[in-house]
Design an enzyme around this catalytic site. Structure first.
Site, mmCIF file in Angstrom:
data_model
loop_
_atom_site.group_PDB
_atom_site.id
_atom_site.type_symbol
_atom_site.label_atom_id
_atom_site.label_comp_id
_atom_site.label_asym_id
_atom_site.label_seq_id
_atom_site.Cartn_x
_atom_site.Cartn_y
_atom_site.Cartn_z
ATOM 1 N N SER A 18 4.156 5.081 -12.186
ATOM 2 C CA SER A 18 4.391 4.109 -11.113
ATOM 3 C C SER A 18 3.171 3.227 -10.884
ATOM 4 O O SER A 18 3.293 2.006 -10.715
ATOM 5 C CB SER A 18 4.777 4.825 -9.812
ATOM 6 O OG SER A 18 3.680 5.543 -9.257
ATOM 7 N N LYS A 19 1.992 3.813 -10.907
ATOM 8 C CA LYS A 19 0.784 3.034 -10.649
ATOM 9 C C LYS A 19 0.412 2.152 -11.846
ATOM 10 O O LYS A 19 -0.166 1.071 -11.673
ATOM 11 C CB LYS A 19 -0.374 3.961 -10.269
ATOM 12 C CG LYS A 19 -0.214 4.577 -8.877
ATOM 13 C CD LYS A 19 -0.153 3.519 -7.787
ATOM 14 C CE LYS A 19 -0.138 4.121 -6.393
ATOM 15 N NZ LYS A 19 -0.150 3.094 -5.323
ATOM 16 N N SER A 50 -4.280 2.373 -8.286
ATOM 17 C CA SER A 50 -5.008 3.641 -8.314
ATOM 18 C C SER A 50 -5.822 3.681 -9.601
ATOM 19 O O SER A 50 -5.547 2.914 -10.536
ATOM 20 C CB SER A 50 -4.013 4.813 -8.307
ATOM 21 O OG SER A 50 -4.645 6.046 -8.589
ATOM 22 N N ASN A 60 0.806 -1.226 0.000
ATOM 23 C CA ASN A 60 0.000 0.000 0.000
ATOM 24 C C ASN A 60 0.835 1.270 0.000
ATOM 25 O O ASN A 60 0.354 2.319 -0.439
ATOM 26 C CB ASN A 60 -0.923 -0.016 1.224
ATOM 27 C CG ASN A 60 -1.564 1.330 1.481
ATOM 28 O OD1 ASN A 60 -2.452 1.764 0.763
ATOM 29 N ND2 ASN A 60 -1.086 2.018 2.521
ATOM 30 N N TYR A 120 3.680 9.618 -10.900
ATOM 31 C CA TYR A 120 2.695 8.822 -10.169
ATOM 32 C C TYR A 120 1.922 7.933 -11.139
ATOM 33 O O TYR A 120 1.724 6.737 -10.880
ATOM 34 C CB TYR A 120 1.741 9.745 -9.413
ATOM 35 C CG TYR A 120 0.731 9.025 -8.545
ATOM 36 C CD1 TYR A 120 1.109 8.441 -7.341
ATOM 37 C CD2 TYR A 120 -0.608 8.937 -8.925
ATOM 38 C CE1 TYR A 120 0.190 7.787 -6.542
ATOM 39 C CE2 TYR A 120 -1.538 8.285 -8.137
ATOM 40 C CZ TYR A 120 -1.131 7.714 -6.940
ATOM 41 O OH TYR A 120 -2.056 7.063 -6.156
#
Length: 254
Positions: free
Chosen positions: A156-157, A140, A88, A153
């Protein structure tokens, strides 16, 4: 008590979604080890968890292989096994590729993606020895769509989603299930920090809410219920899945 007798490791478990997942797991009978870099938050979360069951806090940076290995070894020494891993831990500094520094890019990738790799790398062998386990990766909606000014971001997700699928294929024969939850806007300190960077935080929040068909943000507890489902035998025939918990935002995003 869907997780009675299980041991769970939850990264980023000191706040927000991770803390809610850890608390839900403890209430369902699991012994839970939470990881986080902030000791003050860690001790505060631990008090809440121990009031509901049995838990431990260990300080670690998930982007550091030696720290991750130390935490996994300490968990095995303390509880003898790891049945559930929840990846997480995440950070979300804003920026496009021009405004994102190389060091910020490396930090985001280190925590958000390399952290999933490292924690899984050192935990899965113990699950194999136990005859199976469950890995729940927290992606996400950015795993499935891009947003402006969140280049690192987003990347990465997106990587977390593909890594989930790869791990699901590689370890199905070991009876290890690997799935990915993709939250929408959830009321966490990270969301608040992100909105606070806007010129008009209230307008930014209102705009974000309007993008969700349910016309509200989600709660960490709602993500925790999805994590419980994926960690328990209720989802025994599910692996490699992507589960949006997003108020419908992906259903109509254009």
């Amino acid at each position: 008590m869907k997780l009675a007798g299980k041991v769970a490791l939850v990264t980023g478990g000191t706040d927000g979604i991770g803390r809610a997942i850890a608390l839900t797991f403890v209430r369902e009978g699991a012994k839970v080890v939470i990881l986080g870099r902030d000791e003050t938050k860690g001790r505060k979360a631990l008090d809440e968890l121990n009031a509901a069951g049995e838990a431990a806090y260990m300080k670690a940076d998930v982007s550091d292989s030696q720290q991750v290995k130390r935490i996994v070894d300490a968990t095995i020494q303390k509880y003898g096994r790891i049945d559930i891993l929840v990846n997480n831990a995440a950070i979300c500094p804003a920026g496009d590729i021009l405004t994102t520094s190389e060091s910020t890019w490396d930090e985001i990738m280190g925590v958000n993606l390399k952290g999933v790799f490292l924690c899984s790398k050192y935990t899965i062998p113990h699950m194999q020895r136990n005859g199976g386990g469950a890995v729940v990766n927290i992606g996400s909606i950015n795993s499935l769509m891009a947003m402006e000014n969140e280049a690192a971001y987003d990347a990465s997700k997106g990587g977390v989603l593909m890594l989930t699928k790869a791990m699901a294929l590689d370890f199905a024969k070991s009876k290890i299930r690997v799935n990915c939850i993709c939250p929408g806007a959830i009321e966490t300190p990270m969301l608040k920090a992100s909105l606070d960077t806007a010129k008009d935080p209230k307008a930014a929040r209102d705009s974000l809410i309007q993008k969700h068909p349910l016309r509200r943000t989600g709660t960490p507890e709602e993500i925790a219920q999805a994590a419980l489902f994926l960690a328990s035998e209720d989802s025994s025939f599910i692996t490699g899945a992507t589960i949006p918990v997003d108020g419908g935002i992906l259903a109509g995003w254009t």
